[in-house]
Scaffold this motif. Sequence first.
Motif, PDB file in Angstrom:
ATOM      1  N   GLN A  52       1.405   3.423  -2.734  1.00 16.69           N
ATOM      2  CA  GLN A  52       1.250   4.169  -3.982  1.00 16.69           C
ATOM      3  C   GLN A  52       1.636   5.650  -3.850  1.00 16.69           C
ATOM      4  O   GLN A  52       2.044   6.279  -4.822  1.00 16.69           O
TER       5      GLN A  52
ATOM      6  N   ASP B 112       5.606  -7.149  -4.022  1.00 12.22           N
ATOM      7  CA  ASP B 112       4.317  -6.616  -3.580  1.00 12.22           C
ATOM      8  C   ASP B 112       3.703  -7.593  -2.581  1.00 12.22           C
ATOM      9  O   ASP B 112       3.454  -8.762  -2.889  1.00 12.22           O
TER      10      ASP B 112
ATOM     11  N   GLN C 220       4.262  -1.376 -14.175  1.00 10.72           N
ATOM     12  CA  GLN C 220       4.579  -0.355 -15.178  1.00 10.72           C
ATOM     13  C   GLN C 220       6.086  -0.149 -15.285  1.00 10.72           C
ATOM     14  O   GLN C 220       6.637  -0.032 -16.384  1.00 10.72           O
TER      15      GLN C 220
ATOM     16  N   ASN D   3       0.195  -2.348  -9.702  1.00  9.23           N
ATOM     17  CA  ASN D   3       0.160  -1.829 -11.071  1.00  9.23           C
ATOM     18  C   ASN D   3       1.327  -0.884 -11.334  1.00  9.23           C
ATOM     19  O   ASN D   3       1.923  -0.902 -12.426  1.00  9.23           O
ATOM     20  N   ILE D   4       1.661  -0.060 -10.352  1.00  7.31           N
ATOM     21  CA  ILE D   4       2.801   0.854 -10.499  1.00  7.31           C
ATOM     22  C   ILE D   4       4.085   0.051 -10.686  1.00  7.31           C
ATOM     23  O   ILE D   4       4.903   0.349 -11.565  1.00  7.31           O
TER      24      ILE D   4
ATOM     25  N   SER E 227      -0.753  -5.738  -1.670  1.00  9.82           N
ATOM     26  CA  SER E 227      -1.274  -4.365  -1.584  1.00  9.82           C
ATOM     27  C   SER E 227      -2.726  -4.294  -2.048  1.00  9.82           C
ATOM     28  O   SER E 227      -3.128  -4.979  -2.985  1.00  9.82           O
TER      29      SER E 227
ATOM     30  N   ASN F 257       0.834  -1.218   0.000  1.00  8.99           N
ATOM     31  CA  ASN F 257       0.000   0.000   0.000  1.00  8.99           C
ATOM     32  C   ASN F 257       0.865   1.263   0.000  1.00  8.99           C
ATOM     33  O   ASN F 257       0.699   2.155   0.841  1.00  8.99           O
TER      34      ASN F 257
ATOM     35  N   ASP G 143      -4.012  -1.161  -2.721  1.00  7.98           N
ATOM     36  CA  ASP G 143      -4.111   0.051  -3.531  1.00  7.98           C
ATOM     37  C   ASP G 143      -3.509  -0.208  -4.915  1.00  7.98           C
ATOM     38  O   ASP G 143      -3.480  -1.356  -5.374  1.00  7.98           O
ATOM     39  N   ASN G 144      -2.994   0.796  -5.555  1.00  4.86           N
ATOM     40  CA  ASN G 144      -2.498   0.664  -6.935  1.00  4.86           C
ATOM     41  C   ASN G 144      -1.005   0.306  -6.997  1.00  4.86           C
ATOM     42  O   ASN G 144      -0.397   0.385  -8.064  1.00  4.86           O
ATOM     43  N   SER G 145      -0.419  -0.107  -5.888  1.00  3.12           N
ATOM     44  CA  SER G 145       1.029  -0.352  -5.830  1.00  3.12           C
ATOM     45  C   SER G 145       1.495  -1.395  -6.842  1.00  3.12           C
ATOM     46  O   SER G 145       2.508  -1.208  -7.528  1.00  3.12           O
TER      47      SER G 145
END
Length: 339
Positions: free
Chosen positions: A15, A39, A52, A48-49, A42, A13, A44-46
């Motif tokens: 992000q 990871d 990327q 996906n980040i 998480s 978590n 949240d968007n962690s």
Amino acid sequence: MNIEIGIIVPVYNAQQSLHRCIDSILTQSYSIFKLILIDDGSKDNSLNICRQYQNSDERVKVYSQNNSGVSMARNKGIELCTSPYLCFTDSDDYLEPHYLQNFVEGISASPNVDMVFQGINRVFTNHTEKIVPKQGFYPRKRLLDGISDINQYSIFGYICTKMYRTEIIKRYHLRFNKNISISEDRIFALQYLEYCNSLSVINRSAYNYIIHNNGLTAHKRSYQEIKQAADINLQCAQHLLSLLQSQRFENDTRRMYIMSSFGYLTELFATPYSFKTQKAEISSYLQLYATWLPLYKPTNNYHKFIKRLLVTPYKVCTVVVILRLYWLLKRIKQKLKHK
């Protein structure tokens, strides 16, 4: 030098801080590294980040697991790491451009070194405290003196200050204790030192360690949890002393145990345990550690109070009564304050 370094980053978590952390790694002046992002489930968007970054830079590897805690995330990173050296970064912190270069300079000066150590920048809301240790090289017979030199700056326990040789960690199956969430970094380092033949200390600091007023660093822990961590730390240090001699390190070990013990004794009374339990614990504590108390010179006023109480020849019951009254009055004041 063309030595690859594995950088292990547990992510949970994160992000809000993750871009800053990863960008500071990818822009290091020393570019031969593998970034391992773990990871830890998480919400949240962690993740996906992380992915990327993996898609845009071949040095980035991402692994996702169910939430298991920071120690298990680091252990997974160790398992995945194939670089000859590794270090650890936390996802809410960030690096100055020469963080990895500092470690590499430590290897360049002594190619067979097993641990390289550098300082740390403690970032508070209103200021940054830069802590830089004295430069030095310590062969095995002086290893514990080296740790004592570092202990003068109170930064040995930070995981981000060290670079390890991966082969030693894997050969001896060294892992972080998943059952402890306090001081597990220091325990890991002490266990590693059993197999370490040399230490190089670099007089620079390039890791920005964010000091939080909430979150994990402010997490309330039980008496038993704090005591367990302190006791395991003590056992690891005493094991090292059975292998390598150093009066300075022995005194440091005792001093640091007393400092840690004041933390768990505080929790013993801040949480209303029974009088019987408190009396038994204080009695046992004084039997084991009374002679170590003079080694610790507290600056914290409450720690000064505890020390004066414990070194005074009161009966154990008196000590317990005084501490119970102190914490009763403190709780009453807190209730009145919130009315």
